[in-house]
Design a protein around this motif. Structure first.
Motif, PDB file in Angstrom:
ATOM      1  N   SER A   1      -1.763   0.478  -8.763  1.00  0.00           N
ATOM      2  CA  SER A   1      -1.199   0.545  -7.416  1.00  0.00           C
ATOM      3  C   SER A   1      -2.320   0.788  -6.406  1.00  0.00           C
ATOM      4  CB  SER A   1      -0.175   1.680  -7.319  1.00  0.00           C
ATOM      5  OG  SER A   1       0.918   1.446  -8.172  1.00  0.00           O
ATOM      6  N   ARG A   2      -2.125   0.268  -5.208  1.00  0.00           N
ATOM      7  CA  ARG A   2      -3.054   0.548  -4.116  1.00  0.00           C
ATOM      8  C   ARG A   2      -2.525   1.768  -3.384  1.00  0.00           C
ATOM      9  NH1 ARG A   2      -3.970  -2.876   1.453  1.00  0.00           N
ATOM     10  NH2 ARG A   2      -5.914  -1.876   2.098  1.00  0.00           N
ATOM     11  N   ALA A   3      -3.100   2.920  -3.684  1.00  0.00           N
ATOM     12  CA  ALA A   3      -2.584   4.172  -3.142  1.00  0.00           C
ATOM     13  C   ALA A   3      -3.713   4.978  -2.522  1.00  0.00           C
ATOM     14  CB  ALA A   3      -1.900   4.985  -4.236  1.00  0.00           C
TER      15      ALA A   3
ATOM     16  N   LEU B   1      -5.604   0.020   7.566  1.00  0.00           N
ATOM     17  CA  LEU B   1      -5.330  -0.632   6.288  1.00  0.00           C
ATOM     18  C   LEU B   1      -4.686  -2.010   6.442  1.00  0.00           C
ATOM     19  CD1 LEU B   1      -3.944   2.426   4.277  1.00  0.00           C
ATOM     20  CD2 LEU B   1      -6.242   1.430   4.174  1.00  0.00           C
TER      21      LEU B   1
ATOM     22  N   THR C   1       0.840  -1.193   0.000  1.00  0.00           N
ATOM     23  CA  THR C   1       0.000   0.000   0.000  1.00  0.00           C
ATOM     24  C   THR C   1       0.877   1.244   0.000  1.00  0.00           C
ATOM     25  OG1 THR C   1      -1.760  -1.136   1.207  1.00  0.00           O
ATOM     26  CG2 THR C   1      -1.752   1.272   1.292  1.00  0.00           C
TER      27      THR C   1
ATOM     28  N   ILE D   1       0.963   5.206   0.793  1.00  0.00           N
ATOM     29  CA  ILE D   1       0.266   6.246   1.552  1.00  0.00           C
ATOM     30  C   ILE D   1       0.959   7.578   1.275  1.00  0.00           C
ATOM     31  CG2 ILE D   1      -0.404   7.043   3.849  1.00  0.00           C
ATOM     32  CD1 ILE D   1      -0.311   4.067   4.705  1.00  0.00           C
TER      33      ILE D   1
ATOM     34  N   ALA E   1       4.018  -0.815   4.566  1.00  0.00           N
ATOM     35  CA  ALA E   1       3.536   0.168   3.594  1.00  0.00           C
ATOM     36  C   ALA E   1       4.689   0.971   3.017  1.00  0.00           C
ATOM     37  CB  ALA E   1       2.539   1.112   4.269  1.00  0.00           C
TER      38      ALA E   1
ATOM     39  N   VAL F   1      -1.705  -2.633   7.736  1.00  0.00           N
ATOM     40  CA  VAL F   1      -0.249  -2.605   7.581  1.00  0.00           C
ATOM     41  C   VAL F   1       0.384  -3.312   8.772  1.00  0.00           C
ATOM     42  CG1 VAL F   1       1.783  -1.085   7.515  1.00  0.00           C
ATOM     43  CG2 VAL F   1      -0.286  -0.496   6.217  1.00  0.00           C
TER      44      VAL F   1
END
Length: 246
Positions: free
Chosen positions: A35-37, A71, A9, A11, A79, A73
């Motif tokens: 992307s997971r942003a 999330l 992830t 951030i 992350a 993490v």
């Protein structure tokens, strides 16, 4: 530092006066790359919070860790943090307190701070907040290159005054493990060669860079707000950093 097989992830955290909205264009380009942003607004920079002027760096660091928790993490799934400009202080605290949760940190025209650093040590104690200054004043502190009149107007309208406690609080760091977190510098208003030279020379703003164990640099020539002047290129730089394995 744990390496994961899935994409971590990402951030994104903007600097002074800015919230999550500052990354809108970059997020769109990152989505294209699958992307997971997500972008977050630090405490003190939410214009709807009536107590925002009292927020501290500790509040901001805690908020980042709360986002991590939300999330999922963890040390097994760390992350990537993208920190722009004045987000460097709370992110340095996060790296100091929980380096195991960060796969990589990407500093955007920014960098880690040293222990004892204070952004505005001369800021009067009775000043509750610092509004975005006039652009002719701001331009003496940071490059506005690449920003159109329309972008500057949006910046002016949406900017939230920076809380005084955030600007006056010393950054207290205790763990050298923060320096082991893989790090990318995205150098915009200064070229990477100059940044690294200043770091080696012990310049106060860049000295901590010399202590990073795993460092790479990306040059993205533009002003201090590349998320607006070169959003597609910044997204590509972030994706390139995120894909590195060390």
């Amino acid at each position: 530092m744990t390496t994961t097989t899935s994409s971590p992830t990402i951030i994104l955290i903007a600097g002074h006066w800015l919230g999550a909205w500052a990354w809108d264009e970059v997020i769109e380009h990152l989505k294209t790359d699958h992307s997971r942003a997500i972008a977050m607004t630090l405490p003190g920079l939410d214009g709807d919070d009536p107590e925002r002027a009292a927020k501290t760096l500790d509040d901001q660091a805690a908020a980042v860790l709360n986002v991590f928790a939300r999330l999922g993490v963890s040390e097994d799934e760390p992350a990537i943090i993208v920190a722009h400009s004045g987000a460097n202080a709370p992110v340095s605290l996060v790296l100091d307190r929980h380096p195991e949760l960060v796969h990589r940190v990407v500093w955007v025209d920014s960098g880690p701070v040293a222990t004892g650093s204070v952004f505005a040590p001369d800021l009067p104690e009775d000043l509750e907040e610092l509004p975005l200054p006039p652009f002719d004043v701001l331009a003496q502190q940071a490059s506005l290159e690449g920003l159109s009149a329309e972008v500057l107007e949006r910046f002016r309208v949406r900017a939230v005054p920076e809380p005084g406690p955030v600007l006056r609080q010393p950054v207290e760091l205790t763990s050298d493990a923060r320096r082991k977190v893989p790090t990318t510098l995205v150098c915009c208003s200064l070229p990477s060669a100059q940044v690294l030279e200043l770091a080696r020379a012990g310049h106060a703003m860049f000295a901590e860079v010399a202590n990073i164990e795993h460092l790479d640099v990306i040059d993205l020539p533009t002003g201090h707000w590349p998320m607006w002047s070169r959003p597609r290129d910044l997204a590509q730089a972030i994706q390139s950093a995120a894909s590195r394995t060390n």
